[in-house]
Design an enzyme around this catalytic site. Structure first.
Site, PDB file in Angstrom:
ATOM      1  CD  GLN A  71      -4.756  -3.726   7.640  1.00 36.64           C
ATOM      2  OE1 GLN A  71      -3.909  -3.334   8.417  1.00 36.64           O
ATOM      3  NE2 GLN A  71      -4.495  -3.900   6.353  1.00 36.64           N
ATOM      4  CG  ASP A 109      -1.850   5.855   4.373  1.00 39.31           C
ATOM      5  OD1 ASP A 109      -2.341   4.829   3.867  1.00 39.31           O
ATOM      6  OD2 ASP A 109      -0.835   5.850   5.078  1.00 39.31           O
ATOM      7  CD  GLU A 110      -3.654   2.933   7.545  1.00 41.27           C
ATOM      8  OE1 GLU A 110      -4.633   2.185   7.332  1.00 41.27           O
ATOM      9  OE2 GLU A 110      -2.546   2.510   7.958  1.00 41.27           O
ATOM     10  CE  LYS A 159      -1.188   1.380   3.773  1.00 44.18           C
ATOM     11  NZ  LYS A 159      -1.630   1.843   5.075  1.00 44.18           N
ATOM     12  CB  THR A 160       3.603   2.397   2.180  1.00 38.86           C
ATOM     13  OG1 THR A 160       2.851   2.001   3.323  1.00 38.86           O
ATOM     14  CG2 THR A 160       4.257   3.723   2.456  1.00 38.86           C
ATOM     15  NE  ARG A 209      -0.348  -5.768  10.876  1.00 38.34           N
ATOM     16  CZ  ARG A 209      -0.487  -5.173   9.707  1.00 38.34           C
ATOM     17  NH1 ARG A 209       0.419  -4.341   9.289  1.00 38.34           N
ATOM     18  NH2 ARG A 209      -1.524  -5.427   8.926  1.00 38.34           N
TER      19      ARG A 209
END
Length: 882
Positions: free
Chosen positions: A343, A307-308, A119-120, A691
């Site tokens: 998430q 983002d997010e 994603k980043t 994670r």
DNA sequence: GGCTCATATCGCGGA
DNA sequence: GATATGAGCC
């Protein structure tokens, strides 16, 4: 060393261990800071916007085309080139979906990016792409994140992609930092001056308390804290005092909720301050009331990236909508939101998953791109995570997959332990084993549901001598001495900051007690002037008795002098002068308590960290906005943090302790959120699972102490939601007692096997503990050694603990299975037979009692005549030689 | 009136 | 386990 750290930083002892004290040092780059005072002090007019600053001014960098000018042919050519086989380097290595997300620059785009799908990378590459095609200047891109860390990382990575020229991305930041920047430009439109201060929750609560008392209400019946939370909730929804629902307004302070909220806002205005929520609410109000202002931002921002997105709350959503709305039916706004509905874990903070589920409706014609190829975790981990999250309803639906399948991959491990202490012990052992096999501690993390779980791991790791870092514990800037120092700085920079003034008028003690402060306060209110000014006036009058008057005069004179020095002294120097002249450093120097040296260290560190900023004000602003403090990455250490703060990170090995009903899923979420609360907990579990890259260990215990009460617990329902195929129940084997190796099959009996039954197995594991290298290390490290009295174990685990635990140090306060400090005397039998390293007459230091002389020795128990505390008996490992 | 110490109560999440 | 209140002392 760790012990020293614990002694030094009593507030949250361990955080000192790994350099929590160095908050603003990361990388070598100077933190990017905008200069707000000079250029925006009175700027209301949009024409005051600085012109777009040329960005690619380094030699060799591609030249940008002038803003608004028709695209020169070179751009088109480069864009074509980008599509050619010889695509720019930064596009290479992207998969098809990622590349689509990067190259679909125009129109609204929603990128549903599952965990570990890059994603980043997509976000940063997308920005780099826009820049290198010359579609926009850096200053024309609005990119918002939730954490400073994410923002920093993006800056850094964009920098790597396009060269070093990212300093010029002024609108990349957190919602709050961008909100503050906007608000400074248009402060007058919100009734503020552009040098307003940002209050943190602590200030807010103190302020609300004053207001409640001023209303003549009982602050016991109406806790300020609760009202602060209500205001927070309202502001998350973008509601001002006039907009809040009648029910909410009546629910607090005998129906005076609305009035109180209004009074709070008024007070903020007179203080020239705003709270966190205002950083977004004020801009929203300004945009609505002043279309010309909004229009200017529309012109400015050619591309918006978020983002997010699943974590945005209503206020953030409104803010974004305003900035991204179509202007007069012209071109679609280029907004790109990246997120993962699976998430979304901040519902309790006002986040609306709905925002992401609704995206296509909000932005018709939006392109939706799914990133489902996972580059992070093994097939087992992904399988477990996917199976778990599939129990949720109302998802947009994604299935992560990976091509990486190694037959050697470990399955997800589920372990049972008797209690949380054994859990910590076993995790510690596992970590040591991994370490022996050459794994770096930096690659391991323990992710807990609630922060109280951290302590046990900390204690254990201190004993083992394992390095660890706590992320998200009480932060540097929340320490008392730092907040005091900051209050001094705030008053100097912003004389109207009454809250800061009140905090430090009498710190160090100057004989200005409650009565004197009240008088200053009343005078200030009566004359409608800041308290500092009122103090100066009072000092010249006869209102006060001679003693406080002289003290007050000195304070006022000091601040006057410091304010004058503000312009012609470097801010670090001034900071030192202030702390010196105010007597604040002396206060701690004269403090004989164990934590005083640590506090002085912290103050030094504070000054040191100020060097990274150009002015006192920019520093103050930074501090107001940092939510995450940096970590010392160089040290090899296990990370301990909450699941919430783990989002976005990854580790080779992840430990997930505490999978028990009531803790995880958390009772509170179930009570408050019902089914959706449970689903959010499940998403949190999903975040935790995803994670891990290679190894994943899940733990649950059958007994846990919650609020000082030992309780039998039953395994989390989430354990049953994991797929058999990817999970392995760790056999108890030689240790870990608890369910006797039965794994979580033991859940049939919610109370587990009789606790008395398992004492035997438990002691087996105890004896094993001695064999661990960590234990031996601890033995060598005398000061670390905890007494290990297990004698009183049985029958004690359901009783209330909490008597006589006046010392938070070792061995004490850790429940009935450990020794307890009662009235300072350690009631413990020693297990160590080794002779005491001290002899009669030795000068020693004890964390709690201070210095003293050894009067008698009996095994490892010393009788010491303390200088101040008198004669006490203590375990030798609790004192150090002087 | 201010300071220090000792006791009683609440509550805990998180940028 | 930190915070708020009250008693006792300077």
């Amino acid at each position: 060393m760790p012990r020293k750290a614990r002694a030094a930083g009593r507030i949250r002892p361990i955080s000192t261990v790994v350099g929590k004290v160095r908050p603003v040092k990361m990388g070598t780059k100077r933190q990017h800071c905008w200069r707000f005072p000079a250029e925006s002090l009175h700027s209301v007019e949009m024409s005051d916007f600085p012109d777009d600053i040329p960005f690619f001014d380094e030699p060799g960098a591609p030249a940008p085309r002038p803003s608004g000018a028709p695209a020169p042919s070179g751009i088109a050519a480069r864009a074509m080139a980008a599509r050619n086989a010889s695509a720019p380097d930064y596009l290479k290595g992207l998969n098809a979906e990622q590349r689509q997300a990067v190259e679909t620059t125009e129109g609204p785009v929603l990128v549903l990016a599952g965990a570990g799908t890059g994603k980043t990378r997509v976000l940063t590459t997308r920005i780099a792409h826009i820049l290198s095609l010359g579609r926009a200047y850096p200053s024309q891109i609005l990119a918002v994140t939730f954490t400073n860390k994410a923002a920093r990382e993006m800056k850094q990575r964009i920098g790597l992609l396009v060269g070093e020229a990212i300093e010029g991305m002024p609108w990349l930041g957190t919602f709050h930092s961008i909100g503050v920047k906007m608000l400074r430009r248009h402060a007058e439109l919100a009734g503020l001056r552009s040098d307003f201060t940002i209050l943190d929750t602590d200030d807010v609560i103190r302020l609300i308390k004053q207001l409640i008392q001023a209303e003549g209400l009982d602050d016991k019946r109406w806790p300020p804290r609760q009202f602060a939370m209500m205001i927070d909730t309202w502001k998350n929804k973008g509601l001002g005092p006039a907009d809040i629902p009648e029910g909410d307004a009546r629910a607090f302070a005998n129906g005076k909720g609305r009035e109180l909220y209004k009074a709070y806002q008024d007070r903020l205005q007179t203080l020239n301050a705003c709270d966190f929520g205002d950083l977004l609410c004020h801009p929203i109000r300004i945009f609505r009331a002043h279309p010309d202002v909004l229009k200017e931002y529309h012109r400015r921002f050619k591309y918006i990236l978020v983002d997010e997105y699943q974590d945005t709350n209503t206020a953030q959503y409104m803010w974004l909508r305003l900035l991204a709305q179509e202007t007069g039916g012209s071109a679609q706004k280029n907004i790109c939101c990246v997120g993962d509905d699976d998430q979304s874990i901040y519902g309790w903070r006002g986040a609306e998953v709905d925002n992401i589920l609704r995206f296509e409706k909000d932005f018709p014609g939006a392109t939706v791109i799914r990133l489902e190829r996972n580059y992070r975790s093994t097939a087992h981990i992904l399988g477990a995570a996917s199976h778990l999250i599939a129990h949720n309803e109302g998802r947009l639906g994604k299935t992560l997959f990976t091509d990486i399948a190694d037959p050697d991959d470990a399955k997800v491990n589920v372990h049972a332990a008797w209690d949380s202490e054994e859990e910590a012990r076993a995790v510690g052992e596992e970590i040591e084993q991994l370490q022996r096999k050459g794994h770096a501690l930096n690659d391991m993390a323990i992710l807990v549901r609630a922060s109280f779980q951290m302590r046990e791991f900390e204690d254990r790791f201190v004993t083992l001598g394992l390095n660890y870092r706590v992320v998200g514990g009480p932060r540097f800037y929340e320490r008392q001495e730092i907040r005091d120092a900051m209050a001094y700085f705030r008053v100097v920079a912003q004389p109207a900051d009454d809250l800061a003034f009140e905090r430090i008028v009498n710190v160090p003690k100057r004989g200005l007690g409650e009565a004197a402060v009240r008088q200053i306060h009343d005078t200030a209110r009566a004359l409608r002037i800041p308290m500092l000014e009122a103090a100066a006036k009072l000092a010249e009058s006869d209102e006060l008795k001679p003693k406080p008057r002289a003290a007050l005069r000195a304070v006022a004179a000091n601040f006057e002098r410091w304010q004058k020095a503000l312009d012609n002294t470097s801010h670090t120097e001034l900071a030192e002068i202030i702390l010196e002249e105010s007597g604040y450093t002396d206060m701690w120097k004269n403090d004989r308590s164990a934590e005083a040296p640590g506090r002085l260290e912290n103050l030094k560190e504070l000054i040191r960290s100020m060097e990274d900023y150009e002015s006192l004000r920019s520093f103050l602003e930074h501090v107001a906005l940092v939510m995450d403090s940096e970590q010392n990455e160089e040290l090899d250490a296990v990370t301990i943090m909450t699941l919430h703060s783990a989002k976005g990170l990854e580790f080779e090995t992840v430990f997930l302790p505490g999978w028990e009903e009531g803790l995880f899923p958390h009772q509170r979420s179930l009570d408050e959120g019902g089914r959706s609360g449970l689903e959010e907990e499940r998403r949190l579990a999903y975040v935790g699972l995803t994670r891990a890259k290679k190894n994943l260990h899940i733990w649950f215990v059958s007994n846990r102490r919650i609020h000082g009460l030992w309780q039998s617990t039953i395994p989390s329902r989430f354990l049953d939601e994991l797929p058999e195929a990817h999970v392995e129940v760790a056999e108890g084997g030689d240790s870990y007692g608890g369910y006797g190796g039965g794994g979580y099959g033991g859940r049939q009996n919610p109370y587990g096997a009789s606790r008395f039954d398992s004492i035997g197995s438990d002691q087996r594991s105890f004896s094993n503990t001695y064999a661990t290298p960590g234990w031996q290390r601890a033995q060598q490290n005398r000061n670390e050694a905890t007494d290990r009295n297990w004698g009183s174990r049985s029958g004690h685990h359901v009783e209330r603990i909490g008597y006589g635990e006046t010392d938070s140090g070792y061995g004490a306060g850790r429940g009935s299975v450990k020794s307890r400090t009662i009235e300072g005397e350690l009631v413990a039998k020693s297990v160590a037979d080794s002779p005491s390293p001290f002899k009669v007459g030795d000068r020693v230091f004890h964390q709690k009692f201070g210095n003293g002389n050894v009067a008698a020795i009996e095994g490892n128990k010393l009788t010491i005549d303390f200088d101040k505390a008198g004669q006490k008996r203590v375990i030798d490992s609790f004192v150090t030689a002087v």
